[in-house]
Design a protein around this motif. Structure first.
Motif, short mmCIF file in Angstrom:
data_model
loop_
_atom_site.label_atom_id
_atom_site.label_comp_id
_atom_site.label_asym_id
_atom_site.label_seq_id
_atom_site.Cartn_x
_atom_site.Cartn_y
_atom_site.Cartn_z
N LEU A 1 -10.37 -8.73 9.99
CA LEU A 1 -9.85 -7.54 9.32
C LEU A 1 -8.86 -6.79 10.20
O LEU A 1 -7.82 -6.30 9.74
CB LEU A 1 -11.00 -6.62 8.91
CG LEU A 1 -11.94 -7.16 7.83
CD1 LEU A 1 -13.09 -6.18 7.60
CD2 LEU A 1 -11.19 -7.40 6.53
N ASN A 2 -9.19 -6.69 11.49
CA ASN A 2 -8.32 -5.99 12.42
C ASN A 2 -6.99 -6.72 12.58
O ASN A 2 -5.92 -6.10 12.64
CB ASN A 2 -9.01 -5.86 13.77
CG ASN A 2 -8.27 -4.93 14.71
OD1 ASN A 2 -8.01 -3.77 14.38
ND2 ASN A 2 -7.92 -5.42 15.88
N ARG B 1 -5.52 -8.65 10.32
CA ARG B 1 -4.74 -8.45 9.10
C ARG B 1 -4.11 -7.06 9.07
O ARG B 1 -2.93 -6.91 8.71
CB ARG B 1 -5.64 -8.63 7.87
CG ARG B 1 -6.06 -10.07 7.62
CD ARG B 1 -6.94 -10.16 6.39
NE ARG B 1 -7.32 -11.55 6.12
CZ ARG B 1 -8.13 -11.91 5.13
NH1 ARG B 1 -8.62 -10.99 4.31
NH2 ARG B 1 -8.42 -13.18 4.96
N ASN B 2 -4.89 -6.07 9.45
CA ASN B 2 -4.37 -4.70 9.45
C ASN B 2 -3.24 -4.55 10.46
O ASN B 2 -2.21 -3.92 10.16
CB ASN B 2 -5.49 -3.72 9.77
CG ASN B 2 -5.06 -2.28 9.65
OD1 ASN B 2 -4.57 -1.85 8.62
ND2 ASN B 2 -5.25 -1.51 10.71
N ASN B 3 -3.41 -5.13 11.63
CA ASN B 3 -2.37 -5.05 12.66
C ASN B 3 -1.10 -5.77 12.23
O ASN B 3 0.01 -5.32 12.51
CB ASN B 3 -2.88 -5.63 13.97
CG ASN B 3 -3.79 -4.69 14.72
OD1 ASN B 3 -3.78 -3.48 14.47
ND2 ASN B 3 -4.59 -5.21 15.62
N ALA C 1 -0.04 -6.15 9.10
CA ALA C 1 0.63 -5.31 8.10
C ALA C 1 1.34 -4.13 8.76
O ALA C 1 2.48 -3.80 8.42
CB ALA C 1 -0.39 -4.81 7.07
N LEU C 2 0.67 -3.49 9.73
CA LEU C 2 1.27 -2.35 10.42
C LEU C 2 2.49 -2.78 11.24
O LEU C 2 3.50 -2.08 11.29
CB LEU C 2 0.24 -1.68 11.32
CG LEU C 2 -0.87 -0.88 10.63
CD1 LEU C 2 -1.89 -0.39 11.64
CD2 LEU C 2 -0.29 0.29 9.85
N GLU D 1 -1.34 5.26 13.50
CA GLU D 1 -2.35 4.42 12.85
C GLU D 1 -2.76 3.27 13.75
O GLU D 1 -3.95 2.92 13.83
CB GLU D 1 -1.82 3.89 11.53
CG GLU D 1 -1.70 4.94 10.44
CD GLU D 1 -1.16 4.37 9.14
OE1 GLU D 1 -1.26 3.14 8.96
OE2 GLU D 1 -0.63 5.14 8.32
N GLY E 1 -6.45 2.68 15.19
CA GLY E 1 -7.12 1.42 14.94
C GLY E 1 -7.63 0.77 16.22
O GLY E 1 -8.73 0.22 16.25
#
Length: 230
Positions: free
Chosen positions: A39-40, A42-44, A46-47, A186, A190
């Motif tokens: 999850l981390n 994927r989030n990174n 996208a950011l 963000e 995170g």
């Protein structure tokens, strides 16, 4: 009844059952770490993509600003030219800068996100108007006379278009600057959140692993006692 209640005892788990329980909890902790990592990531990702898009937007604002300034300078060269041959030299450079603006805008359009589409659309209309206006300036200045070119370009209508274009670029620059700061915040939050969760899981895992080592030692000790008794 109270006496009977006090005499009730929960059955104690065997060493094997305790080990199985610890193994299951360790497996759960490992799975949790794996899910968090995915999850981390994927989030990174996208950011990072959003940050790159904002960075490219800022670069494109600067490029267009520089090219617009160059076009304006070549336009003044046409205004001040004494004759058509002199004006043609400035006209050739102006059209080259115009073409470079068109290329930057075309590449920029590929990276515009949905949140910026409306503002970029307004800017694109304005920059197209600016480029068409300058093309006509070159035509008049190099085919009719530099004076005619100046009459076309050096007026309040032209200055109004340039002022509106500057405002469009300023708005886009502000959008990209604000977004870059938000994305960076963000990402920092995170990283801190992930570090905290990993720390908690590490403590839990160590807490599970320590009893495990104790149980293993106990089993080994009992096995040794059994061998000594034989």
């Amino acid at each position: 009844m109270l006496g009977g209640a006090k005499s009730l005892k929960l059955p104690s788990l065997s060493i094997a059952a305790k080990l199985y329980t610890i193994f299951a909890l360790l497996a759960t902790a490992t799975a949790t770490l794996s899910v968090m990592a995915v999850l981390n990531a994927r989030n990174n990702t996208a950011l990072t993509q959003d940050f790159e898009r904002a960075f490219l937007g800022t670069q494109n604002v600067e490029r267009v600003n520089g090219l617009v300034y160059a076009v304006v300078m070549e336009s003044r060269g046409i205004y001040m030219s004494p004759d058509i041959p002199s004006a043609k030299r400035y006209g050739t450079l102006l059209l080259q800068f115009n073409e470079r603006i068109a290329n930057v805008v075309a590449d920029w359009r590929k990276h515009v996100g949905a949140a910026d589409a409306a503002q970029f659309g307004e800017f694109e209309k304005r920059i197209q108007q600016f480029m068409e206006f300058r093309k006509e300036l070159v035509r008049l200045g190099t085919e009719v006379s530099p004076a005619k070119g100046r009459e076309w370009g050096d007026n309040e209508a032209n200055r109004s278009v340039r002022t509106a274009l500057n405002k469009d670029l300023d708005k886009l620059a502000q959008i990209y600057d604000t977004r870059s700061k938000q994305i960076y915040a963000e990402m920092e939050a995170g990283i801190q959140r992930t570090a905290w969760l990993l720390g908690v899981l590490a403590i839990v895992t160590l807490g599970l692993a320590t009893p495990q080592r104790i149980e293993w030692a106990a089993v080994a000790h009992q096995a040794q006692l059994a061998r000594d008794a034989q």
